[in-house]
Design an enzyme around this catalytic site. Structure first.
Site, PDB file in Angstrom:
ATOM      1  NE  ARG A 191      -0.366  -0.010  -5.391  1.00  0.00           N
ATOM      2  CZ  ARG A 191       0.455   0.197  -4.379  1.00  0.00           C
ATOM      3  NH1 ARG A 191       1.681  -0.231  -4.429  1.00  0.00           N
ATOM      4  NH2 ARG A 191       0.068   0.855  -3.311  1.00  0.00           N
ATOM      5  CD  GLU A 211      -3.473   1.382  -4.025  1.00  0.00           C
ATOM      6  OE1 GLU A 211      -2.983   1.812  -2.969  1.00  0.00           O
ATOM      7  OE2 GLU A 211      -2.829   0.750  -4.871  1.00  0.00           O
ATOM      8  CD  GLU A 223       3.622   1.177  -1.289  1.00  0.00           C
ATOM      9  OE1 GLU A 223       3.156   0.285  -1.968  1.00  0.00           O
ATOM     10  OE2 GLU A 223       4.110   0.981  -0.165  1.00  0.00           O
ATOM     11  CG  ASP A 229      16.495   0.907  -0.502  1.00  0.00           C
ATOM     12  OD1 ASP A 229      17.653   1.060  -0.082  1.00  0.00           O
ATOM     13  OD2 ASP A 229      16.036  -0.198  -0.835  1.00  0.00           O
ATOM     14  CG  HIS A 284      -2.794   4.554  10.377  1.00  0.00           C
ATOM     15  ND1 HIS A 284      -3.662   4.415   9.330  1.00  0.00           N
ATOM     16  CD2 HIS A 284      -3.537   4.418  11.506  1.00  0.00           C
ATOM     17  CE1 HIS A 284      -4.882   4.213   9.810  1.00  0.00           C
ATOM     18  NE2 HIS A 284      -4.831   4.193  11.120  1.00  0.00           N
ATOM     19  CB  CYS A 306       0.688   8.944   7.231  1.00  0.00           C
ATOM     20  SG  CYS A 306      -0.112   8.360   5.747  1.00  0.00           S
TER      21      CYS A 306
END
Length: 726
Positions: free
Chosen positions: A380, A413, A424, A481, A692, A694
């Site tokens: 990350r 994770e 993400e 975005d 969730h 997904c």
């Protein structure tokens, strides 16, 4: 004469005879007046001798020409150019204005058209009549001038037959028709567009389609769509065209080696390069060349067709059976972005499955562990380094791996990537890359858009990475975005930026250049500018650039100011960022080069694909949400939930979307296409709601009060980061 006597039978018979006979119609309404009174008698009803005298009187009044409004005697005969026609359009329009006022004559026209078209269709199909006589096109020009063609009596019989005949015209004839119509002006082109649209809608509403009876097999709809294509290009030719300013395409070298796809016999599915549209090629103009068509692009979309089209079948026709079956993707202007997006989705998925099968085959042959996905394992806090190294290795060693399904894993994770983790990942990469401190892009506070930094210190690989990320997002159906001006998407589709593109990318500069162009005084004396411009680099130091050789010695004058403006825009949008943009485009094409993206979508639609819609309709989301685990739309907590959500401000609504779906944008087609699920997650508790991403699923405990629901929900959406396993 008929009007005076109140008896139209002679006129009706002549109309019936001329309008049902291809030969006669070709010779009618000529600009040149080669026919004599005697010739006209050959079109008369021979069986009625008693009308002879009156017909002679009629032809006398008609001035000895079969056109009811011939040119005066002394008018010069015109020579016809390659894009000109021998029809006197004004005469045709005057005659129709008189004829269509009379209902009896209208019926004669309908019947004549029904009789005429099958013969025309046979002539075109088997006799190559257009090649031997280019005036054969006159038939179609004369018939389409009838302003009543959209009425039911024509739509039922005459128009389907007419469209079938017209779609048999060779490409050169259709191109000429398009050029001729392009000169007719907005009202006439719009009327023709509406006529074909009405025929398509009328036919679709009158029939029922399913997976057995496809709309692709309906001859009338297919023929009318092909005719509408001619009007579409007429609207483009008559619009605001820019055929120059094309980006140079990098030619890919074709290797002679057999690919595995060819060995498997699948190469038909993966033809290299975009398709060629024959009409587009003949006209030498593409949709992307038109900034503003005469009729807006949106008006050519037929919603009733989009409702009944079976995209999976249409996709197969488009890719595999193009020779024998008609695919509406060959006329992408009639499809809306949602339908086209579906076609693109099938294309991407089939390519992913193909890559997966090929990997499995290779691994069996080579005895290696198969790797069916594009796997990225990233940390990350080092996301750019990890992603860049991995994607750079893949793009150099085996670029086709980029066409596998993306699978992201964050180190440490537990989240399993079913789509949400990828969302993400994309978002974090973009946040990092567009961070102004990195200096790859400059941000304009006024337009809220990013632009390539011409003096960036980053290497090209970073820009290629962004291109790959954008391509992967389209390929894996993720919304990003990103905030680019439209010129970036135009450049990706092969057009260079020009002066007009500055409107959304550099509005302040556009205003200044506009003032130079519109200045009424003496530009050279009053403004004292030269062909040398200066701007600041990354560190705020001034950099000067000569737009022409020795530009600092060439003053801008009233005579050369247009050239100055064009060169300035070219420098800002193309030359100054050439290295950065080329690397960016290379990355984008690594993923999308074999996709029908360029063929199906306009730049505005590509932006919609990548960025989704900023337009958020939460009412549509509520209408399409499903419930699970004991909740229904009538549960008290669900009613409270929607009341709470609707009361949120714009920013909080976006955070909620981000929390539940992984992005704060609506997909192509709006929030109604999201298919969100709200599931019960136990009784009243202090735990926060979870999601969730997904599956766009929100897990909501049954809180005891509306206030508690609001407080817990706000906390959850405000502090959401990271993935765990639930």
């Amino acid at each position: 004469v008929c009007e005076e006597e109140g008896d139209y039978s002679v006129l009706i018979r002549i109309i019936g005879k001329v309008f049902s006979n291809a030969e006669a119609l070709i010779k009618s309404f000529r600009k040149v007046a080669p026919h004599t009174t005697e010739e006209l008698h050959s079109f008369e009803p021979t069986d009625v001798d008693k009308h002879k005298e009156r017909s002679a009187a009629v032809s006398e009044k008609m001035g000895g020409s079969s056109a009811a409004a011939a040119l005066p005697e002394d008018s010069p005969t015109q020579t016809v150019g390659p894009d000109e026609v021998t029809v006197d359009i004004d005469a045709v329009r005057r005659v129709y204005d008189r004829l269509l006022a009379n209902e009896q004559i209208e019926a004669a026209l309908v019947n004549a058209l029904v009789y005429l078209t099958p013969n025309v269709e046979l002539d075109l199909e088997y006799l190559d009549v257009y090649e031997t006589n280019p005036d054969y096109l006159n038939i179609f020009i004369i018939v389409m001038e009838n302003s009543n063609l959209h009425s039911p009596e024509y739509l039922e019989m005459a128009m389907p037959l007419f469209c079938k005949a017209m779609s048999k015209l060779p490409v050169s004839a259709l191109a000429k028709l398009s050029k001729v119509w392009a000169r007719f002006g907005l009202p006439h082109i719009r009327r023709m567009m509406e006529t074909f649209q009405q025929l398509i809608t009328f036919t679709i509403i009158s029939n029922e389609y399913d997976s057995e009876h496809l709309v692709n097999d309906d001859e009338t709809v297919v023929a009318a769509t092909n005719c509408l294509k001619v009007v579409f290009y007429a609207s483009i030719l008559a619009g605001d065209l820019d055929v120059d300013h094309n980006e140079e395409e990098d030619e890919e070298s074709e290797s002679d080696e057999l690919t595995l796809q060819e060995l498997l016999g699948e190469e038909r599915l993966y033809r290299k390069g975009p398709r060629i549209n024959p009409l587009e090629k003949e006209l030498g103009v593409r949709t992307v060349d038109c900034r503003k068509p005469l009729i807006p692009f949106e008006d050519f979309i037929n919603e009733s067709l989009n409702d009944v089209i079976e995209m999976d079948k249409d996709f197969t026709f488009f890719k595999v059976d193009a020779e024998t079956k008609f695919s509406f993707q060959s006329c992408p202007f009639i499809l809306n972005a949602i339908t086209k997006n579906q076609g693109l989705y099938y294309d991407n998925r089939i390519r992913m499955y193909s890559e997966r099968r090929i990997t499995a085959l290779y691994s069996m042959v080579q005895g290696q562990q198969p790797n069916p996905y594009l796997k990225l394992k990233v940390r990350r806090d080092h996301i750019i380094d990890d992603a860049l190294v991995r994607l750079e290795m893949i793009s150099m060693e085996n670029p086709s791996d980029l066409k596998k399904q993306l699978f992201v894993e964050f180190e440490g994770e537990q989240g399993v990537d079913e789509g949400g983790v990828s969302k993400e990942f994309f978002q974090l990469v973009l946040e990092e890359i567009f961070n102004p401190d990195i200096g790859m892009f400059t941000y304009d506070d006024e337009t809220k858009l990013f632009w390539f930094n011409s003096s960036s210190l980053e290497n090209e690989a970073q820009y290629t990475l962004i291109g790959i990320v954008l391509g992967l997002a389209i390929y894996n159906n993720c919304i990003l975005d990103v905030h680019f001006p439209m010129v970036v998407y135009r450049k990706l589709m092969g057009k260079k930026g020009t002066y007009f593109d500055l409107a959304d990318s550099h509005p302040v500069l556009l205003q200044s250049l506009k003032e130079v162009l519109e200045y009424t005084g003496n530009v050279e004396e009053d403004m004292m500018i030269t062909f040398q411009i200066s701007h600041t680099d990354l560190f705020g130091n001034p950099v000067s650039y000569d737009l022409k050789e020795k530009g600092d010695q060439i003053p801008v004058t009233n005579e050369n100011r247009q050239e100055f403006v064009d060169l300035y825009a070219d420098y800002i949008l193309n030359k100054s960022v050439e290295t950065q943009f080329r690397a960016f485009k290379k990355g984008f094409l690594m993923v999308t080069n074999e996709s029908p993206l360029k063929y199906l979508f306009r730049p505005e639609e590509v932006e919609l694909l990548i960025c989704g819609s900023r337009n958020l309709d939460f009412k549509a989301l509520e209408d399409t949400t499903e419930y699970d685990g004991g909740y229904s739309k009538d549960s008290q907590i669900i009613k409270d939930f929607w009341e709470t959500l609707h009361s949120f401000g714009e920013e909080q609504k976006r955070l909620f979307l981000q929390f539940t779906t992984g992005t704060d944008r609506a997909p192509v087609g709006g929030l109604g296409k999201l298919k969100m699920i709200i599931a019960k997650n136990g009784p009243d508790t202090d735990r926060l709601p979870t999601s969730h991403t997904c599956f766009n699923a929100l897990l909501l405990p049954e809180y005891s009060s509306k206030e508690k629901l609001r407080e817990r929900l706000l906390k959850a959406i405000t502090y959401a980061k990271g993935f765990g396993m639930l």
